[in-house]
Design a protein around this motif. Structure first.
Motif, PDB file in Angstrom:
ATOM      1  N   GLU A 151      12.130  16.320  39.452  1.00 49.38           N
ATOM      2  CA  GLU A 151      13.194  16.809  40.330  1.00 49.38           C
ATOM      3  C   GLU A 151      14.375  17.367  39.544  1.00 49.38           C
ATOM      4  OE1 GLU A 151      12.827  17.034  43.630  1.00 49.38           O
ATOM      5  OE2 GLU A 151      10.817  16.192  43.368  1.00 49.38           O
ATOM      6  N   GLY A 152      14.665  16.788  38.404  1.00 46.57           N
ATOM      7  CA  GLY A 152      15.806  17.215  37.610  1.00 46.57           C
ATOM      8  C   GLY A 152      15.429  18.300  36.621  1.00 46.57           C
ATOM      9  N   PRO A 176      22.456  25.246  35.883  1.00 45.77           N
ATOM     10  CA  PRO A 176      21.224  25.208  35.085  1.00 45.77           C
ATOM     11  C   PRO A 176      21.476  25.156  33.575  1.00 45.77           C
ATOM     12  CG  PRO A 176      21.016  26.806  36.830  1.00 45.77           C
ATOM     13  CD  PRO A 176      22.422  26.295  36.899  1.00 45.77           C
ATOM     14  N   LEU A 177      22.585  25.716  33.128  1.00 43.17           N
ATOM     15  CA  LEU A 177      22.863  25.665  31.686  1.00 43.17           C
ATOM     16  C   LEU A 177      23.384  24.298  31.254  1.00 43.17           C
ATOM     17  CD1 LEU A 177      24.490  29.174  31.241  1.00 43.17           C
ATOM     18  CD2 LEU A 177      22.212  28.462  30.503  1.00 43.17           C
ATOM     19  N   GLU A 178      23.852  23.525  32.211  1.00 40.06           N
ATOM     20  CA  GLU A 178      24.421  22.204  31.896  1.00 40.06           C
ATOM     21  C   GLU A 178      23.459  21.061  32.242  1.00 40.06           C
ATOM     22  OE1 GLU A 178      27.675  21.542  30.942  1.00 40.06           O
ATOM     23  OE2 GLU A 178      28.658  23.490  31.158  1.00 40.06           O
ATOM     24  N   ILE A 179      22.567  21.326  33.213  1.00 42.80           N
ATOM     25  CA  ILE A 179      21.666  20.261  33.679  1.00 42.80           C
ATOM     26  C   ILE A 179      20.943  19.565  32.514  1.00 42.80           C
ATOM     27  CG2 ILE A 179      19.540  19.824  35.011  1.00 42.80           C
ATOM     28  CD1 ILE A 179      20.631  21.796  37.132  1.00 42.80           C
ATOM     29  N   PRO A 180      20.468  20.313  31.493  1.00 45.90           N
ATOM     30  CA  PRO A 180      19.771  19.634  30.390  1.00 45.90           C
ATOM     31  C   PRO A 180      20.652  18.668  29.585  1.00 45.90           C
ATOM     32  CG  PRO A 180      19.133  21.933  30.469  1.00 45.90           C
ATOM     33  CD  PRO A 180      20.299  21.785  31.409  1.00 45.90           C
ATOM     34  N   ASN A 181      21.954  18.617  29.877  1.00 43.75           N
ATOM     35  CA  ASN A 181      22.787  17.598  29.225  1.00 43.75           C
ATOM     36  C   ASN A 181      22.639  16.230  29.870  1.00 43.75           C
ATOM     37  OD1 ASN A 181      24.042  19.307  27.368  1.00 43.75           O
ATOM     38  ND2 ASN A 181      25.466  20.030  28.935  1.00 43.75           N
ATOM     39  N   LEU A 182      22.070  16.214  31.051  1.00 41.35           N
ATOM     40  CA  LEU A 182      21.969  14.935  31.780  1.00 41.35           C
ATOM     41  C   LEU A 182      20.814  14.112  31.212  1.00 41.35           C
ATOM     42  CD1 LEU A 182      23.025  13.241  34.199  1.00 41.35           C
ATOM     43  CD2 LEU A 182      21.251  14.325  35.574  1.00 41.35           C
ATOM     44  N   THR A 183      21.120  12.884  30.797  1.00 41.69           N
ATOM     45  CA  THR A 183      20.054  12.011  30.290  1.00 41.69           C
ATOM     46  C   THR A 183      19.583  11.084  31.403  1.00 41.69           C
ATOM     47  OG1 THR A 183      21.540  10.237  29.633  1.00 41.69           O
ATOM     48  CG2 THR A 183      21.130  11.971  27.999  1.00 41.69           C
ATOM     49  N   TYR A 184      18.399  10.588  31.215  1.00 45.17           N
ATOM     50  CA  TYR A 184      17.808   9.670  32.191  1.00 45.17           C
ATOM     51  C   TYR A 184      18.721   8.456  32.411  1.00 45.17           C
ATOM     52  CZ  TYR A 184      14.310   6.506  34.225  1.00 45.17           C
ATOM     53  OH  TYR A 184      13.639   5.627  35.033  1.00 45.17           O
ATOM     54  N   ASN A 199      31.329  16.442  35.709  1.00 42.70           N
ATOM     55  CA  ASN A 199      30.709  17.542  34.964  1.00 42.70           C
ATOM     56  C   ASN A 199      29.771  18.299  35.900  1.00 42.70           C
ATOM     57  OD1 ASN A 199      28.214  16.068  35.149  1.00 42.70           O
ATOM     58  ND2 ASN A 199      29.064  14.743  33.554  1.00 42.70           N
ATOM     59  N   SER A 200      29.105  19.319  35.371  1.00 41.98           N
ATOM     60  CA  SER A 200      28.182  20.116  36.189  1.00 41.98           C
ATOM     61  C   SER A 200      26.727  19.803  35.848  1.00 41.98           C
ATOM     62  CB  SER A 200      28.456  21.607  35.995  1.00 41.98           C
ATOM     63  OG  SER A 200      29.750  21.917  36.422  1.00 41.98           O
ATOM     64  N   TYR A 201      26.476  18.571  35.453  1.00 42.59           N
ATOM     65  CA  TYR A 201      25.103  18.198  35.063  1.00 42.59           C
ATOM     66  C   TYR A 201      24.188  18.011  36.272  1.00 42.59           C
ATOM     67  CZ  TYR A 201      27.279  16.912  30.539  1.00 42.59           C
ATOM     68  OH  TYR A 201      27.966  16.902  29.369  1.00 42.59           O
ATOM     69  N   GLY A 202      24.770  17.959  37.462  1.00 43.59           N
ATOM     70  CA  GLY A 202      23.947  17.898  38.676  1.00 43.59           C
ATOM     71  C   GLY A 202      23.393  16.525  39.020  1.00 43.59           C
ATOM     72  N   ALA A 203      24.014  15.461  38.492  1.00 49.16           N
ATOM     73  CA  ALA A 203      23.472  14.112  38.745  1.00 49.16           C
ATOM     74  C   ALA A 203      23.367  13.821  40.247  1.00 49.16           C
ATOM     75  CB  ALA A 203      24.337  13.059  38.061  1.00 49.16           C
ATOM     76  N   ALA A 204      24.404  14.187  41.012  1.00 48.50           N
ATOM     77  CA  ALA A 204      24.411  13.869  42.445  1.00 48.50           C
ATOM     78  C   ALA A 204      23.262  14.573  43.166  1.00 48.50           C
ATOM     79  CB  ALA A 204      25.743  14.281  43.057  1.00 48.50           C
TER      80      ALA A 204
END
Ligand SMILES: [Zn+2]
Length: 1005
Positions: free
Chosen positions: A147-148, A202-210, A65-70
């Protein structure tokens, strides 16, 4: 005895098995490939005599996905680990190590953590901190939020999303060219990880949970998925000892054993799960796609065709070099001459992005609505025509010369050259191939050259195979659209609305207070002492000197100075013929940049530019121009140095150089051609100048988004001195408005003006500079008298001595008395800010202390206020002591106007601070490391030449270093007070979004 002489393939050393030993002939090195038996950790060591050793921990990291975890992980592992439980060990390290390179990078398929140092004990300090960071990070919730991403709330209770990566990625999504490249890749690799934004949307990053983010570390950061790359002269066993003693036991205790089926396999082990993710599923059949991108300076759409071509190889590099290696190559020429677009598309050429899946793309950008189909037809017919008419011998030869040259030139573009080697190694290694797969480019290309020589249809057959008979192609249109931002902003607002409904503001307030308390907590010296660092006494005060030799050659009307730089250039010769431009009337100064940019690009000796370019490309690596704008530093040392050669009229002036680089065995031909270029430059191709003009107009605009700092710096400095004012006229916002005021109709008139300007500049005389290895220098030296004679070069005339005030009337909206903040307004989602004020002249105790203070500010106040709390990508400051200007700046900044106050606040804070010996010592070590970073051979040559032009000696550089080493806490304290006082006389500038409210002087871009 070397490690690889003692331990052969199959041997074991401390549980590391030698998998292979590779003779890396092209790089005069040996590669040793090892695998650890129980953890599965793999090591590839490239061994040569380079003293700048580099290591890099690399992991295959792939996201669905584009959540930016990496990307968020890349930032976060460096925020505290088991052995180094600090907020930011990376910053601490950056501020006190003698590193020559320190970085971390996220790619779509991997994440890399490289660092380099010239000093062995420092190298292992760096390795210790990095290894602990990647394998044993703290990954606290606060780090994730900082950071996230996090929901932030201001005093009025208004919500926004913030976070370092979140803001960083907004800039990427504001960039037209970047979006074009991303869409091209989506099209070519549908349904694969390459479709996702590994940096995070940036529109997808907030989907990433801790929790998902912690899971990501578990999945990818295991020793068996780690590829440790080593490079340099520290022996393999010393490096393995370090890993085996410090890390293997801890890794074995914390990570499950690797269970690799064949521990002695020649290719790397990859888990089934990661293999599945790696599948690229390239495009199977032809498609036609249309996308939108931000409307940021683009004058039209990008229209492209891409052909899927399978595995990447030097053969494909050669094919694209033949077709589009330079502006005169057949395909790039046909496209550019079509008038259907402004420029070649940003994706033109060979995309060896993924080893197994390469594609070649061609197209134009700046295509008007309605012309898209014409562009597709043009590309197809151009390829067909080239195929039918066959590629000319000249195009083949220039492609060969281009590749031969590039394979030999050692550059330092993104850090040490070893980074280039690392990326070659990783291209195979991460994807399950042997690490040395791409480490024989010179030998591989020799084979291609043999085939070219044997088979006259070789090139033609490549075109047939990869274009004519290739049934998989993608027709792609990317249109700039005003809707792009609107649509994204709409989605952002609905995201916030959603938070507005779901977030409990009371508990959010509590959470944020906790976060801010964590961020602003200052670590004690005891806590910080866990990060190892060298002592000042361990540093050698002896710098790697750059030397130049000055001699003379007889010109038409007197002597011409010749400056020689003897450097290990690998058989490449760099020649600069420099002409002064400080006698050009200030009123004409703004016309120079475009003129200089078009020199060597409009043809010479009555031949058309494309003929000239083709001819040049068969003989040289390149020919072009460079500008050197400067002034003698206001220092007794500099004045004393140049007094010795005052009568040469060479010191403290501004220049353009006409510069060539070529392989040493082509010296005679190259000098002959350079002579022809300089003496017979043409100024009559109006069509060509129109193209160069519109390319320049476009670049200047898009630079506000990418390199906003650059514009701010030029503008801000122009308030202080002559050289900076000249620079502003040349490259700054003044030049932006000037170049955009030119119309195509004016081009014939401009050509006349350029011809006259060029002739008058040539008449001013010149100085010659050559960089090469000693053997090649001798060859050049013998040929110079003939070169000077045939070119008609003259001795230098004295400078007229135009002053600062003479240039000011030509600076755009220059109001020296108006101290309001200036704002350049553009369409962007992130901005820049900068502030400039005077500082102390260099080679003084005061200047050394101001430099140390700036290092402190960068690692502390600015880092914490601008980046950690402010959410900008970065904030920094630096004195330019030879110009006596102190600069403070922020970039990719969501609140640039606010950062201006934070700059002052930071200065006020350091005035109140009591510096300890230890703190100052760390800053000194960091500054020392900047001094000793090696340059590439050609950069060293340039540096030596500049020192000659501006009266700097090796002794002065040494003095400055000694002054730095002796700075005391008291000196730093005084420096803080001095700079705070000087800052009262500052100039402030920002680049911000058009929609932002702002009080001050506005310049609409
Ligand atoms: Zn980043």
């Amino acid at each position: 005895m070397k490690f690889y002489e003692k331990y052969k393939v199959g041997a074991e050393y401390k549980d590391f098995i030698v998998i292979s030993i590779d003779d890396l002939h092209d790089f005069k090195a040996v590669g040793v490939y090892l695998r650890h038996k129980t953890t599965g950790l793999e090591v590839y060591h490239i061994i040569n005599d380079d003293e700048e050793n580099l290591f890099s921990f690399n992991f295959r990291t792939l996201a669905k996905n584009s959540y930016g975890a990496a990307h968020i992980m890349e930032h976060s592992v460096l925020c505290g680990s088991e052995k180094f439980p600090l907020k930011e060990p990376f910053t601490t390290l950056e501020n006190q190590s003698v590193k020559s390179f320190l970085n971390a990078m996220t790619y779509p398929d991997k994440t890399s953590y490289p660092a380099a140092s010239l000093i062995q004990s420092d190298y292992f300090n760096l390795m210790d901190v990095y290894a602990d960071a990647v394998f044993f990070p703290k990954l606290s919730r606060q780090t994730f939020e900082q950071e996230g991403w996090r929901v932030e709330m201001d005093e009025k209770g208004k919500l926004s999303v913030q976070g370092v990566v979140y803001n960083e990625m907004k800039a990427r999504f504001s960039d037209f060219n970047q979006v074009c490249i991303d869409r091209m890749i989506d099209t070519m690799y549908p349904d694969s990880i390459y479709c996702y934004e590994s940096g995070g949307d940036p529109l997808e990053i907030p989907n990433l949970t801790y929790d998902n983010w912690l899971e990501f570390h578990k999945q990818f950061y295991s020793p068996s998925n780690c590829l440790l790359f080593l490079y340099g002269n520290i022996s393999t066993d010393v490096q393995l000892d370090f890993i085996a003693e410090k890390y293997i036991p801890r890794l074995a205790a914390s990570y499950p054993p690797a269970n690799i089926p064949d521990i002695r396999a020649e290719t790397p082990f990859i888990t089934a799960e990661i293999r599945e993710l790696q599948k690229t599923l390239p495009l199977k059949s032809s498609v036609c796609k249309t996308y939108t991108a931000p409307d940021n300076g683009a004058t039209g759409a990008m229209v492209c065709i891409a052909w899927y071509t399978g595995e990447s190889s030097i053969e494909k590099t050669y094919l694209t070099e033949v077709l589009s290696g330079n502006d005169s190559s057949p395909l790039s020429k046909m496209l550019q001459e079509s008038d259907l677009g402004d420029d070649l598309a940003p994706v033109c050429g060979n995309f060896g992005y993924v080893h197994q899946n390469n594609f070649i793309a061609y197209g134009l950008s700046g295509v008007k609505k309605g012309d898209e189909k014409k562009v597709f037809d043009l590309i197809k017919s151009a390829v067909q025509t080239i195929y039918e008419n066959d590629v000319s011998k000249a195009d083949i030869n220039s492609a060969i010369m281009g590749i031969d040259f590039n394979l030999r030139e050692v550059g330092r573009h993104f850090g040490p050259y070893s980074i280039v080697l690392m990326s070659k190694v990783l291209a195979g290694w991460t994807n399950g191939f042997k690490p040395n797969l791409h480490l024989s480019p010179i030998s591989d290309f020799e084979k291609v050259k043999q085939q070219i020589a044997l088979d006259p249809d070789y090139t033609k057959n490549l075109i047939k195979k990869y274009f004519i008979e290739n049934s998989v192609q993608a027709d792609v249109i990317v249109e700039p659209s005003k809707e792009y931002f609107k649509e994204r902003e709409g989605r952002e607002s609905s995201l916030l609305e959603n938070f507005e409904k779901t977030v409990d503001k009371e508990s959010l307030k509590k959470d944020l207070e906790e976060l801010h308390a964590y961020q602003s907590r200052v670590e004690t010296p005891e806590e910080l002492s866990c990060i190892p660092h060298l002592k000042i006494s361990e540093l050698t005060a002896d710098l790697n000197h750059i030397t130049t030799q000055v001699s003379e050659v007889q010109g038409l009307d007197g002597e011409i100075p010749v400056v020689y730089s003897d450097e290990a250039t690998n058989g490449i010769v760099y020649v600069d013929v420099a002409f002064p431009i400080d006698n050009v009337a200030p009123a004409d100064f703004k016309d120079l940049p475009l003129m200089i940019d078009s020199l060597t690009d409009l043809g010479w000796n009555g031949k058309k530019w494309d003929e000239c370019t083709a001819e040049m490309a068969c003989i040289m690596g390149d020919v072009g121009t460079r500008t050197i704008i400067g002034d003698l530093p206001d220092s007794d040392y500099s004045r004393a140095t140049v007094a010795a050669y005052k009568n040469k009229n060479v010191a403290g002036r501004s220049w353009i150089t006409i510069s060539a680089k070529f392989l040493s065995h082509k010296t005679e031909e190259s000098l002959k051609l350079l002579s022809e270029i300089i003496s017979k430059m043409s100024f009559d191709d109006a069509k060509r100048l129109k193209t160069i003009l519109s390319e320049n107009q476009l670049d200047k605009k898009s630079n506000f988004v990418h390199h906003g700092n650059h514009y701010l710096s030029l503008r801000g400095r122009s308030f202080f001195n002559k050289a900076s004012a000249m620079n502003e006229l040349f490259y700054g916002v003044s030049q932006y408005f000037h170049i955009n005021s030119y119309t195509k109709k004016q081009v014939p008139e401009l050509l006349k003006k350029y011809k006259a300007l060029y002739e008058s500049i040539l008449n001013q005389g010149c100085v010659i500079h050559v960089t090469s290895d000693s053997d090649s220098l001798k060859a050049v030296d013998a040929l110079l008298p003939e070169f000077v004679k045939t070119t008609g070069l003259k001795t230098l005339k004295p400078s007229i001595g135009y002053e600062y005030k003479d240039y000011l009337p030509y600076i755009y909206q220059f109001e020296p008395e108006n101290h309001e903040v200036e704002a350049f307004k553009i369409n962007t989602q992130s901005g820049f800010s900068a502030m400039y004020f005077p500082c102390t002249i260099w080679l003084t105790k005061e200047a050394a202390a101001e430099d140390i203070l700036s290092t402190w500010l960068n690692g502390h106040q600015l880092w914490e206020k601008i980046r950690m709390t402010g959410g900008a990508y970065g904030g920094s400051c630096a004195p330019d002591a030879s110009d006596k200007i102190f600069a403070m700046q922020s970039w990719r900044d969501p609140t640039p106007v606010k950062s201006l106050d934070l700059f002052i606040e930071s200065l006020e804070e350091v005035c109140k601070k009591e510096f300890t010996e230890e703190e100052v010592e760390c800053c000194i070590i960091s500054n020392y490391s900047d001094e000793i970073v090696p340059d590439s051979p050609s950069q060293r040559g340039v540096r030596g030449f500049n020192r000659f032009l501006f009266g700097t000696t090796a002794q002065m550089i040494q003095t400055r270093l000694e002054q730095t080493l002796s700075v005391t806490p008291q000196d730093v304290h005084k420096a803080a007070e001095r700079l705070l006082e000087y800052s009262k006389n500052c100039r402030k500038i920002v680049i911000c979004d058009k929609s932002k409210e702002f009080c001050g002087k506005v310049i609409q871009i």
